[in-house]
Motif scaffolding. Structure first.
Motif, PDB file in Angstrom:
ATOM      1  N   PRO A  90     -33.358  13.720 -15.543  1.00 51.98           N
ATOM      2  CA  PRO A  90     -32.115  13.329 -16.216  1.00 51.98           C
ATOM      3  C   PRO A  90     -31.728  14.336 -17.292  1.00 51.98           C
ATOM      4  O   PRO A  90     -32.590  14.842 -18.008  1.00 51.98           O
ATOM      5  CB  PRO A  90     -32.471  11.988 -16.867  1.00 51.98           C
ATOM      6  N   HIS A  91     -30.458  14.675 -17.327  1.00 51.61           N
ATOM      7  CA  HIS A  91     -29.984  15.529 -18.397  1.00 51.61           C
ATOM      8  C   HIS A  91     -28.525  15.185 -18.656  1.00 51.61           C
ATOM      9  O   HIS A  91     -27.854  14.593 -17.820  1.00 51.61           O
ATOM     10  CB  HIS A  91     -30.142  17.006 -18.030  1.00 51.61           C
ATOM     11  N   ARG A 128     -14.968   9.305 -23.630  1.00 47.27           N
ATOM     12  CA  ARG A 128     -14.989   8.870 -22.224  1.00 47.27           C
ATOM     13  C   ARG A 128     -14.765   7.375 -22.135  1.00 47.27           C
ATOM     14  O   ARG A 128     -14.010   6.895 -21.298  1.00 47.27           O
ATOM     15  CB  ARG A 128     -16.346   9.217 -21.589  1.00 47.27           C
ATOM     16  N   ASP A 153     -24.753  16.472 -19.275  1.00 44.06           N
ATOM     17  CA  ASP A 153     -23.891  17.645 -19.191  1.00 44.06           C
ATOM     18  C   ASP A 153     -22.413  17.288 -19.325  1.00 44.06           C
ATOM     19  O   ASP A 153     -21.574  17.768 -18.609  1.00 44.06           O
ATOM     20  CB  ASP A 153     -24.157  18.439 -17.903  1.00 44.06           C
ATOM     21  N   MET A 154     -22.117  16.398 -20.254  1.00 40.06           N
ATOM     22  CA  MET A 154     -20.727  16.053 -20.524  1.00 40.06           C
ATOM     23  C   MET A 154     -20.220  16.859 -21.712  1.00 40.06           C
ATOM     24  O   MET A 154     -20.927  17.047 -22.681  1.00 40.06           O
ATOM     25  CB  MET A 154     -20.602  14.571 -20.868  1.00 40.06           C
ATOM     26  N   ARG A 188     -16.833 -16.215  -0.806  1.00 37.86           N
ATOM     27  CA  ARG A 188     -16.204 -14.908  -0.586  1.00 37.86           C
ATOM     28  C   ARG A 188     -16.073 -14.607   0.913  1.00 37.86           C
ATOM     29  O   ARG A 188     -15.020 -14.156   1.368  1.00 37.86           O
ATOM     30  CB  ARG A 188     -17.037 -13.824  -1.275  1.00 37.86           C
ATOM     31  N   ASP A 198     -14.057 -23.355 -13.901  1.00 35.26           N
ATOM     32  CA  ASP A 198     -13.224 -22.520 -14.781  1.00 35.26           C
ATOM     33  C   ASP A 198     -12.806 -23.292 -16.029  1.00 35.26           C
ATOM     34  O   ASP A 198     -12.473 -22.701 -17.052  1.00 35.26           O
ATOM     35  CB  ASP A 198     -11.959 -22.043 -14.043  1.00 35.26           C
ATOM     36  N   LYS A 216     -38.675  12.732 -24.433  1.00 36.72           N
ATOM     37  CA  LYS A 216     -38.162  13.271 -23.177  1.00 36.72           C
ATOM     38  C   LYS A 216     -37.084  12.330 -22.615  1.00 36.72           C
ATOM     39  O   LYS A 216     -37.221  11.112 -22.712  1.00 36.72           O
ATOM     40  CB  LYS A 216     -39.333  13.363 -22.194  1.00 36.72           C
ATOM     41  N   LEU A 217     -36.024  12.944 -22.028  1.00 40.23           N
ATOM     42  CA  LEU A 217     -34.985  12.103 -21.418  1.00 40.23           C
ATOM     43  C   LEU A 217     -35.519  11.505 -20.119  1.00 40.23           C
ATOM     44  O   LEU A 217     -35.996  12.229 -19.253  1.00 40.23           O
ATOM     45  CB  LEU A 217     -33.750  12.938 -21.113  1.00 40.23           C
ATOM     46  N   VAL A 218     -35.422  10.202 -19.970  1.00 39.09           N
ATOM     47  CA  VAL A 218     -35.857   9.565 -18.719  1.00 39.09           C
ATOM     48  C   VAL A 218     -34.778   8.589 -18.256  1.00 39.09           C
ATOM     49  O   VAL A 218     -33.965   8.116 -19.040  1.00 39.09           O
ATOM     50  CB  VAL A 218     -37.181   8.769 -18.900  1.00 39.09           C
ATOM     51  N   ARG A 219     -34.799   8.340 -16.952  1.00 36.15           N
ATOM     52  CA  ARG A 219     -33.906   7.345 -16.381  1.00 36.15           C
ATOM     53  C   ARG A 219     -34.610   5.989 -16.519  1.00 36.15           C
ATOM     54  O   ARG A 219     -35.755   5.837 -16.111  1.00 36.15           O
ATOM     55  CB  ARG A 219     -33.689   7.682 -14.900  1.00 36.15           C
ATOM     56  N   MET A 222     -26.457  13.493 -16.868  1.00 36.62           N
ATOM     57  CA  MET A 222     -25.502  12.388 -16.992  1.00 36.62           C
ATOM     58  C   MET A 222     -24.090  12.957 -17.029  1.00 36.62           C
ATOM     59  O   MET A 222     -23.774  13.768 -17.880  1.00 36.62           O
ATOM     60  CB  MET A 222     -25.825  11.617 -18.277  1.00 36.62           C
ATOM     61  N   ARG A 223     -23.245  12.531 -16.098  1.00 42.72           N
ATOM     62  CA  ARG A 223     -21.877  13.028 -16.054  1.00 42.72           C
ATOM     63  C   ARG A 223     -20.883  11.934 -16.418  1.00 42.72           C
ATOM     64  O   ARG A 223     -19.720  12.207 -16.696  1.00 42.72           O
ATOM     65  CB  ARG A 223     -21.543  13.504 -14.635  1.00 42.72           C
ATOM     66  N   ASP A 224     -21.328  10.711 -16.365  1.00 39.98           N
ATOM     67  CA  ASP A 224     -20.426   9.588 -16.500  1.00 39.98           C
ATOM     68  C   ASP A 224     -20.923   8.692 -17.621  1.00 39.98           C
ATOM     69  O   ASP A 224     -22.098   8.366 -17.676  1.00 39.98           O
ATOM     70  CB  ASP A 224     -20.424   8.809 -15.170  1.00 39.98           C
ATOM     71  N   VAL A 225     -20.005   8.307 -18.507  1.00 33.92           N
ATOM     72  CA  VAL A 225     -20.418   7.517 -19.664  1.00 33.92           C
ATOM     73  C   VAL A 225     -20.998   6.176 -19.245  1.00 33.92           C
ATOM     74  O   VAL A 225     -21.771   5.568 -19.954  1.00 33.92           O
ATOM     75  CB  VAL A 225     -19.235   7.344 -20.639  1.00 33.92           C
ATOM     76  N   ARG A 226     -20.632   5.720 -18.038  1.00 35.09           N
ATOM     77  CA  ARG A 226     -21.168   4.441 -17.578  1.00 35.09           C
ATOM     78  C   ARG A 226     -22.675   4.517 -17.363  1.00 35.09           C
ATOM     79  O   ARG A 226     -23.348   3.524 -17.232  1.00 35.09           O
ATOM     80  CB  ARG A 226     -20.470   4.007 -16.280  1.00 35.09           C
ATOM     81  N   GLU A 227     -23.189   5.768 -17.287  1.00 43.90           N
ATOM     82  CA  GLU A 227     -24.626   5.937 -17.112  1.00 43.90           C
ATOM     83  C   GLU A 227     -25.371   5.958 -18.430  1.00 43.90           C
ATOM     84  O   GLU A 227     -26.591   6.024 -18.457  1.00 43.90           O
ATOM     85  CB  GLU A 227     -24.908   7.244 -16.359  1.00 43.90           C
ATOM     86  N   MET A 239     -28.258   3.901 -18.859  1.00 43.87           N
ATOM     87  CA  MET A 239     -29.310   4.060 -17.853  1.00 43.87           C
ATOM     88  C   MET A 239     -30.266   5.190 -18.236  1.00 43.87           C
ATOM     89  O   MET A 239     -31.285   5.389 -17.606  1.00 43.87           O
ATOM     90  CB  MET A 239     -28.704   4.366 -16.475  1.00 43.87           C
ATOM     91  N   ILE A 255     -21.584 -16.697  -2.297  1.00 45.47           N
ATOM     92  CA  ILE A 255     -21.261 -15.615  -1.365  1.00 45.47           C
ATOM     93  C   ILE A 255     -20.526 -16.180  -0.147  1.00 45.47           C
ATOM     94  O   ILE A 255     -19.656 -15.527   0.423  1.00 45.47           O
ATOM     95  CB  ILE A 255     -22.516 -14.792  -0.964  1.00 45.47           C
TER      96      ILE A 255
END
Lengths: 136, 143
Positions: free
Chosen positions: A8-9, A19, A11-12, B43, B107, B17-20, B1-6, B9, B40
């Motif tokens: 994991p890294h 975001r 890169d943003m 649906r 509801d 150390k960075l870990v998932r 990480m490319r997405d803030v939603r991550e 995670m 379900i």
């Protein structure tokens, strides 16, 4: 989310807050939710009426169906049923597609296609019912 | 990480150390209580009814087109395959109607006690079976 097993890294270039602001709620969620509930409530009596009507028309010929829809009340009920059913349907299917399709382009395309098909089916139903009812 | 939603995670462990982060157990590892199956099924029956609207569209459109076309369509609905479709459609419609009414009740914030929740779920199942059979009995007698 990428399922890669790479180390994991981060890169943003944009800050996480920036975001998050870009990804935030469009503030239109409750309208969708509410429309689904309103059509659901309307569909309770309409569906019971529909089941009752279909039982009355079991084995009916075209002339009987036409005579059935000749009554303004029944034609109005039928049109209300068609409108509520297809509106409720496209709202529900949109949620299903958004839940299971993760690729943005495919998601947008399939939601639009689904809505187009629903609208077209609703129009076919409504025009047919009007054609039958007004010409009886 | 490319997405803030991550963002949630990914974390640092005690060595910096960075870990998932590990994922928590998901749907497939849990026992299936009735409420999950009913949810379900709501649906699935909804999607099924969406496909079923084709039956109603065909019925109205053929009636509006010609007497001959309508007769052909009625014969199709009266065939073994047509009756199977109609029966499945009836069951899905009755289930979605009853289960949907239960959801509307929830509801309003009602019926969330474990016992009420279980009982209303069972009532939906029994009611669906009963009403579907009743509709078909009446239908077959009228027919």
């Amino acid at each position: 989310m990428s399922g890669s097993n790479r180390q994991p890294h981060v890169d943003m270039l944009r800050s996480p807050l920036g975001r998050a602001r870009g990804l935030g709620s469009a503030r239109a969620g409750s309208k969708h939710w509410w429309a689904q509930r309103v059509t659901a409530v309307a569909l309770i009596p309409l569906t019971l009426w529909f089941i009752w009507s279909m039982l009355r028309l079991t084995g009916a010929g075209q002339a009987e169906v036409q005579a059935f829809l000749g009554s303004p009340f029944r034609l109005a009920m039928m049109l209300a049923l068609i409108a509520a059913t297809f509106h409720h349907l496209q709202l529900g299917l949109q949620v299903v597609i958004e839940d299971y399709v993760h690729d943005d382009a495919i998601k947008l395309a399939s939601v639009l296609a689904m809505k187009g098909v629903c609208l077209l089916l609703a129009l076919i139903c409504a025009v047919s019912a009007l054609h039958l009812g007004l010409n009886s | 990480m490319r997405d803030v939603r991550e963002a949630l995670m990914v974390a640092r462990n005690s060595d910096g150390k960075l870990v998932r982060r590990p994922l928590s157990p998901h749907v497939q590892v849990h026992r299936w209580p009735l409420s999950m199956a009913l949810s379900i099924a709501h649906r699935i029956s909804g999607v099924g009814l969406g496909i079923g609207t084709l039956l109603m569209t065909g019925w109205l459109a053929s009636a509006a087109s010609s007497e001959d076309g309508f007769e052909k369509y009625q014969r199709f609905l009266g065939s073994a395959f047509g009756i199977l479709l109609l029966f499945g459609w009836t069951a899905a419609l009755v289930y979605h109607l009853m289960s949907g009414t239960r959801h509307l009740w929830m509801d309003l914030g009602r019926g969330f006690d474990a016992k009420d929740y279980e009982n209303s779920g069972l009532a939906v199942l029994v009611g669906t079976g009963g009403l579907t059979v009743l509709i078909w009995l009446v239908g077959l007698i009228v027919w």
